[in-house]
Design an enzyme around this catalytic site. Structure first.
Site, PDB file in Angstrom:
ATOM      1  N   ASP A 106       0.810  -1.214   0.000  1.00  0.00           N
ATOM      2  CA  ASP A 106       0.000   0.000   0.000  1.00  0.00           C
ATOM      3  C   ASP A 106       0.846   1.268   0.000  1.00  0.00           C
ATOM      4  O   ASP A 106       0.618   2.171  -0.784  1.00  0.00           O
ATOM      5  CB  ASP A 106      -1.000   0.008   1.159  1.00  0.00           C
ATOM      6  CG  ASP A 106      -0.369  -0.221   2.529  1.00  0.00           C
ATOM      7  OD1 ASP A 106       0.855  -0.459   2.621  1.00  0.00           O
ATOM      8  OD2 ASP A 106      -1.106  -0.184   3.524  1.00  0.00           O
ATOM      9  N   ASP A 109       7.144   4.003   2.972  1.00  0.00           N
ATOM     10  CA  ASP A 109       7.637   5.105   3.806  1.00  0.00           C
ATOM     11  C   ASP A 109       9.029   4.770   4.299  1.00  0.00           C
ATOM     12  O   ASP A 109      10.001   5.237   3.741  1.00  0.00           O
ATOM     13  CB  ASP A 109       6.646   5.502   4.904  1.00  0.00           C
ATOM     14  CG  ASP A 109       6.083   4.345   5.686  1.00  0.00           C
ATOM     15  OD1 ASP A 109       6.676   3.260   5.697  1.00  0.00           O
ATOM     16  OD2 ASP A 109       5.039   4.519   6.307  1.00  0.00           O
ATOM     17  N   LYS A 137       5.524   7.850   0.276  1.00  0.00           N
ATOM     18  CA  LYS A 137       5.603   9.017   1.149  1.00  0.00           C
ATOM     19  C   LYS A 137       7.042   9.523   1.205  1.00  0.00           C
ATOM     20  O   LYS A 137       7.978   8.738   1.097  1.00  0.00           O
ATOM     21  CB  LYS A 137       5.143   8.654   2.565  1.00  0.00           C
ATOM     22  CG  LYS A 137       3.643   8.392   2.656  1.00  0.00           C
ATOM     23  CD  LYS A 137       3.232   7.954   4.024  1.00  0.00           C
ATOM     24  CE  LYS A 137       3.172   9.121   4.970  1.00  0.00           C
ATOM     25  NZ  LYS A 137       2.603   8.751   6.284  1.00  0.00           N
ATOM     26  N   ARG A 171      -9.534   1.223   7.645  1.00  0.00           N
ATOM     27  CA  ARG A 171      -8.969   0.616   6.421  1.00  0.00           C
ATOM     28  C   ARG A 171      -9.984   0.604   5.292  1.00  0.00           C
ATOM     29  O   ARG A 171      -9.623   0.702   4.126  1.00  0.00           O
ATOM     30  CB  ARG A 171      -8.528  -0.816   6.674  1.00  0.00           C
ATOM     31  CG  ARG A 171      -7.236  -0.972   7.402  1.00  0.00           C
ATOM     32  CD  ARG A 171      -6.780  -2.439   7.328  1.00  0.00           C
ATOM     33  NE  ARG A 171      -5.770  -2.769   8.298  1.00  0.00           N
ATOM     34  CZ  ARG A 171      -4.459  -2.583   8.131  1.00  0.00           C
ATOM     35  NH1 ARG A 171      -4.014  -2.035   7.014  1.00  0.00           N
ATOM     36  NH2 ARG A 171      -3.602  -2.929   9.062  1.00  0.00           N
TER      37      ARG A 171
END
Length: 180
Positions: A106, A109, A137, A171
């Site tokens: 998903d 990071d 990100k 979610r």
């Protein structure tokens, strides 16, 4: 009677359900030429499940019917930041020996989960490992190698929805939202 919780602000929508669908379709179009039907699309559970389901269906719509598997990793638990270590809760179920593997997650990071999943896939004999994340990100420190495919450059905010969660909650939101 249970005490009531203080009211919370509604999450701010950053990417709508329709925009998510466009990102997924674009990713499928970019990925399809570099994989085949023997490729194992391997989702990182739990957050990547929503994205992996949509992406594998988008690939199928354009004629690419991949194999499917999952790897259950955890680096956050119920926290809002990574614990800095990866726990493997369930390994791959099918043989990856000699196959191309497309790891699906998903969000990218810290990069810890993606790096660990690539290591595990290679250790299992994958001939080639490609990586794809829905969102990337910004991150202030050096991290794992960049994903091969990125759908959306996400802001540095706490994201929920479309598989992203707050201690297991939110979610199922159809949009990607900020909760900060």
């Amino acid at each position: 009677m249970a005490p009531s919780s203080p009211p919370t602000a509604a999450p701010e929508i950053l990417l709508s359900e329709a925009e998510i669908a466009r990102v997924v379709a674009d990713l499928a179009a970019r990925i399809a030429p570099v994989i085949d039907d023997e490729t194992v699309a391997a989702v990182l559970l739990t957050g990547g499940l929503w994205f992996a389901a949509d992406l594998t269906r988008a690939l199928s719509r354009i004629g690419r019917n991949v194999r499917f598997d999952a790897l259950w990793l955890a680096s956050y638990g119920d926290e809002k930041t990574s614990r800095g270590r990866i726990d493997v809760h369930a390994p791959f179920q099918r043989s990856l020996q000699g196959r191309k593997v497309l790891i699906l997650d998903d969000v990218f990071d810290t990069g810890l989960s993606l790096a660990e999943s690539v290591r595990i896939a290679k250790e299992a004999g994958a001939a080639e490992v490609l990586t794809c994340v829905f969102a990337r990100k910004p991150f202030p420190l050096p991290r794992a190698p960049e994903p091969d495919f990125v759908g959306w450059a996400a802001p540095d905010r706490f994201l929920v929805g479309y598989g992203l969660d707050n201690a297991g909650a939110l979610r199922g939101l159809p949009d990607i939202c900020a909760l900060d």
